[in-house]
Design an enzyme around this catalytic site. Structure first.
Site, PDB file in Angstrom:
ATOM      1  N   HIS A   1      26.008  -9.024 -27.788  1.00  0.00           N
ATOM      2  CA  HIS A   1      24.855  -8.108 -27.842  1.00  0.00           C
ATOM      3  C   HIS A   1      23.587  -8.767 -28.360  1.00  0.00           C
ATOM      4  CE1 HIS A   1      26.130  -7.840 -32.042  1.00  0.00           C
ATOM      5  NE2 HIS A   1      24.934  -7.386 -32.324  1.00  0.00           N
TER       6      HIS A   1
HETATM    7  C1  UD1 Z   1      21.167  -3.661 -33.490  1.00  0.00           C
HETATM    8  C2  UD1 Z   1      20.645  -4.602 -34.570  1.00  0.00           C
HETATM    9  C3  UD1 Z   1      21.575  -5.813 -34.693  1.00  0.00           C
HETATM   10  C4  UD1 Z   1      23.013  -5.393 -34.859  1.00  0.00           C
HETATM   11  C5  UD1 Z   1      23.416  -4.415 -33.778  1.00  0.00           C
HETATM   12  C6  UD1 Z   1      24.809  -3.891 -34.024  1.00  0.00           C
HETATM   13  C7  UD1 Z   1      18.222  -4.883 -35.009  1.00  0.00           C
HETATM   14  C8  UD1 Z   1      17.032  -5.694 -34.707  1.00  0.00           C
HETATM   15  N1  UD1 Z   1      19.314  -5.115 -34.259  1.00  0.00           N
HETATM   16  O1  UD1 Z   1      21.080  -4.345 -32.250  1.00  0.00           O
HETATM   17  O2  UD1 Z   1      21.191  -6.577 -35.819  1.00  0.00           O
HETATM   18  O3  UD1 Z   1      23.819  -6.536 -34.787  1.00  0.00           O
HETATM   19  O4  UD1 Z   1      22.510  -3.299 -33.773  1.00  0.00           O
HETATM   20  O5  UD1 Z   1      25.387  -3.410 -32.855  1.00  0.00           O
HETATM   21  O6  UD1 Z   1      18.195  -4.055 -35.877  1.00  0.00           O
HETATM   22  N2  UD1 Z   1      21.522   1.692 -27.258  1.00  0.00           N
HETATM   23  C9  UD1 Z   1      22.289   2.753 -26.794  1.00  0.00           C
HETATM   24  N3  UD1 Z   1      22.855   3.576 -27.716  1.00  0.00           N
HETATM   25  C10 UD1 Z   1      22.673   3.412 -29.031  1.00  0.00           C
HETATM   26  C11 UD1 Z   1      21.894   2.352 -29.504  1.00  0.00           C
HETATM   27  C12 UD1 Z   1      21.330   1.506 -28.595  1.00  0.00           C
HETATM   28  O7  UD1 Z   1      22.481   2.935 -25.596  1.00  0.00           O
HETATM   29  O8  UD1 Z   1      23.228   4.218 -29.807  1.00  0.00           O
HETATM   30  C13 UD1 Z   1      20.922   0.758 -26.279  1.00  0.00           C
HETATM   31  C14 UD1 Z   1      19.473   1.087 -25.950  1.00  0.00           C
HETATM   32  O9  UD1 Z   1      19.283   0.744 -24.618  1.00  0.00           O
HETATM   33  C15 UD1 Z   1      18.716   0.126 -26.840  1.00  0.00           C
HETATM   34  C16 UD1 Z   1      19.627  -1.094 -26.904  1.00  0.00           C
HETATM   35  O10 UD1 Z   1      20.938  -0.559 -26.841  1.00  0.00           O
HETATM   36  O11 UD1 Z   1      17.454  -0.185 -26.336  1.00  0.00           O
HETATM   37  C17 UD1 Z   1      19.461  -1.920 -28.154  1.00  0.00           C
HETATM   38  O12 UD1 Z   1      19.571  -1.119 -29.329  1.00  0.00           O
HETATM   39  P1  UD1 Z   1      18.910  -1.598 -30.720  1.00  0.00           P
HETATM   40  O13 UD1 Z   1      19.304  -0.696 -31.819  1.00  0.00           O
HETATM   41  O14 UD1 Z   1      17.468  -1.864 -30.537  1.00  0.00           O
HETATM   42  O15 UD1 Z   1      19.514  -3.031 -30.949  1.00  0.00           O
HETATM   43  P2  UD1 Z   1      21.018  -3.547 -30.890  1.00  0.00           P
HETATM   44  O16 UD1 Z   1      21.083  -4.575 -29.812  1.00  0.00           O
HETATM   45  O17 UD1 Z   1      21.962  -2.402 -30.872  1.00  0.00           O
HETATM   46  N1  UDP Z   2      33.267  -2.861 -33.356  1.00  0.00           N
HETATM   47  C1  UDP Z   2      33.919  -1.673 -32.980  1.00  0.00           C
HETATM   48  N2  UDP Z   2      34.050  -1.409 -31.643  1.00  0.00           N
HETATM   49  C2  UDP Z   2      33.603  -2.240 -30.669  1.00  0.00           C
HETATM   50  C3  UDP Z   2      32.947  -3.434 -31.067  1.00  0.00           C
HETATM   51  C4  UDP Z   2      32.787  -3.705 -32.414  1.00  0.00           C
HETATM   52  O1  UDP Z   2      34.359  -0.922 -33.834  1.00  0.00           O
HETATM   53  O2  UDP Z   2      33.759  -1.923 -29.483  1.00  0.00           O
HETATM   54  C5  UDP Z   2      33.069  -3.139 -34.799  1.00  0.00           C
HETATM   55  C6  UDP Z   2      33.658  -4.444 -35.286  1.00  0.00           C
HETATM   56  O3  UDP Z   2      34.988  -4.263 -35.717  1.00  0.00           O
HETATM   57  C7  UDP Z   2      32.733  -4.847 -36.422  1.00  0.00           C
HETATM   58  C8  UDP Z   2      31.396  -4.254 -36.019  1.00  0.00           C
HETATM   59  O4  UDP Z   2      31.673  -3.280 -35.021  1.00  0.00           O
HETATM   60  O5  UDP Z   2      33.123  -4.249 -37.643  1.00  0.00           O
HETATM   61  C9  UDP Z   2      30.481  -5.319 -35.477  1.00  0.00           C
HETATM   62  O6  UDP Z   2      29.337  -4.735 -34.960  1.00  0.00           O
HETATM   63  P1  UDP Z   2      28.345  -5.483 -33.986  1.00  0.00           P
HETATM   64  O7  UDP Z   2      29.027  -6.606 -33.330  1.00  0.00           O
HETATM   65  O8  UDP Z   2      27.742  -4.439 -33.128  1.00  0.00           O
HETATM   66  O9  UDP Z   2      27.183  -5.978 -34.956  1.00  0.00           O
HETATM   67  P2  UDP Z   2      26.963  -7.261 -35.911  1.00  0.00           P
HETATM   68  O10 UDP Z   2      28.151  -7.396 -36.780  1.00  0.00           O
HETATM   69  O11 UDP Z   2      26.725  -8.438 -35.028  1.00  0.00           O
HETATM   70  O12 UDP Z   2      25.738  -6.906 -36.649  1.00  0.00           O
END
Ligand code: UD1
Ligand code: UDP
Length: 361
Positions: free
Chosen positions: A205
């Site tokens: 992601h």
């Molecule tokens: C965010 C965090 C990242 C974290 C990740 C965990 C920042 C800059 N990024 O990244 O550090 O590792 O969460 O997963 O804070 N979207 C959905 N549903 C949701 C949320 C997001 O469909 O509930 C989609 C939307 O298209 C959105 C995109 O995902 O534009 C990105 O979401 P965003 O919260 O901006 O960043 P993440 O990539 O989720």
């Molecule tokens: N995770 C989950 N379901 C999924 C993918 C990840 O429960 O389908 C959990 C995973 O066990 C971990 C956390 O989400 O605890 C990691 O989140 P993510 O990779 O989105 O973010 P990051 O850790 O990189 O910030």
């Protein structure tokens, strides 16, 4: 003393769960503020349910947006809550935009900030989280470093030693508190028709990977090579950001790779624990599989979790297909006897104890 626990995304809910539980166990005056940076059920609600967490007192419904927009809207709304509630301490976890906005809003109101998982650095400033980490650390009053390494990074940046407290990582608490339940409740292996140690698990992601066509295509080609070499299914619970970009770039998922919706924590722990190998660009997943002693190939050129490399449980592969294959081959036969470098699973207790002793205004 009044404590605010501010969170907004999947990993923050998971990694704050032991802190929330400890506040509840001690019957403290605390409340949860949720920015709803994540709002899809399978990135948000499912974790509150599975981890049996109380409902947030505030849901700010911020949602997605550009960094400036999202962080700015959070700042405005979070400040209103802090002005009304007047907490003594605000706790944040990790490095998301939610963390930066919460820490900044609190610091400007002279509310003490406790940063859980302080002191992580990738030294890669293009990564949005790197900016969030540095800024959150430098406006925090209590820096809960997960490891000694993180502590020395903070001290090296000029943060007074008295502000830093090594607690272990709350991810260990989450794994320990949920692994048994995952074993009992999750039917994900049966549902997907998987054998123990008979599949690979992948997640992606990071914008550096999925928002760039060449890198995302490189990762998918890497999966293709890995499947051809090992003939084991590759399970890909796909983050919505990645799903969107696969479609935008019109990329093809290779044979042998099975895309599924993101799963809940119990299913994911079970998938991690029983995987032959995990490929990921996630921070939390690098840690979890290191704790579970499952080899990891990190799809990045750097990591803010160097402990996983040092113990031998992880390797950096980036997004080059050939390098992904080579790294998977190397980790496939890895001896899994490394030690968990992230602590004993009592980080949440230590953090709350520390706040109670030092947090009163
Ligand atoms: C965010 C965090 C990242 C974290 C990740 C965990 C920042 C800059 N990024 O990244 O550090 O590792 O969460 O997963 O804070 N979207 C959905 N549903 C949701 C949320 C997001 O469909 O509930 C989609 C939307 O298209 C959105 C995109 O995902 O534009 C990105 O979401 P965003 O919260 O901006 O960043 P993440 O990539 O989720
Ligand atoms: N995770 C989950 N379901 C999924 C993918 C990840 O429960 O389908 C959990 C995973 O066990 C971990 C956390 O989400 O605890 C990691 O989140 P993510 O990779 O989105 O973010 P990051 O850790 O990189 O910030």
């Amino acid at each position: 003393m009044k404590i605010c626990i501010s969170l907004g995304t999947r990993p923050e809910i998971i990694k704050m769960s032991s802190v929330i539980r400890e506040c509840a166990r001690r019957k403290l005056d605390y409340f949860i503020l949720h920015t709803n940076q994540h709002y899809s059920k399978n990135l948000d609600e499912i974790f509150f349910k599975e981890l049996d967490l109380p409902k947030p007192k505030y849901n700010l419904n911020i949602g997605s947006g550009t960094h400036g927009e999202q962080t700015g809207r959070m700042l405005i709304e979070i400040e209103k809550v802090f002005l009304k509630e007047k907490p003594d301490v605000v706790l944040v976890q990790g490095d998301t935009n939610t963390v930066l906005a919460s820490a900044l809003a609190a610091a400007k109101l002279h509310i003490k900030v406790g940063h859980v998982e302080a002191g992580l650095r990738s030294y890669f400033r293009e990564m949005p989280e790197e900016i969030n980490r540095v800024l959150a650390d430098h406006c925090s009053d209590f820096l809960f470093a997960p490891t000694k390494n993180a502590e020395s990074i903070l001290i090296g940046e000029g943060i007074p030693k008295e502000k830093v407290f090594v607690t272990g990582n709350t991810v260990v608490d989450a794994v320990r508190q949920n692994l048994e339940l995952a074993g009992k409740k999750s039917r994900i292996l049966e549902k997907l028709g998987l054998d123990k140690s008979g599949y690979f698990l992948i997640t992606t992601h990071r914008p550096e990977n999925v928002d760039k066509k060449e890198r995302l295509a490189g990762i998918l080609e890497g999966l293709n090579l890995v499947y051809k070499r090992f003939n084991l299914p590759v399970i890909y619970p796909i983050h919505p950001r990645t799903a969107k970009m696969v479609e935008t770039f019109k990329l093809k998922i290779p044979a042998g790779t099975r895309v599924v919706e993101p799963v809940g924590y119990l299913d994911f722990l079970n998938l991690e624990r029983n995987a032959k190998l995990v490929l990921t660009d996630s921070g939390g997943i690098q840690e979890e599989v290191c704790i579970l002693r499952v080899p990891c190939v990190t799809l990045r050129g750097n990591t803010e979790r160097p402990e996983t490399l040092e113990v031998g449980g992880n390797i950096l592969a980036g997004a080059d297909p050939g390098k992904i294959l080579k790294s998977a081959e190397r980790m496939f036969t890895k001896n899994k006897k490394w030690k968990n470098p992230f602590g004993d699973g009592r980080a949440g207790e230590r953090i709350v104890e520390y706040i109670l002793r030092n947090g009163k205004r």
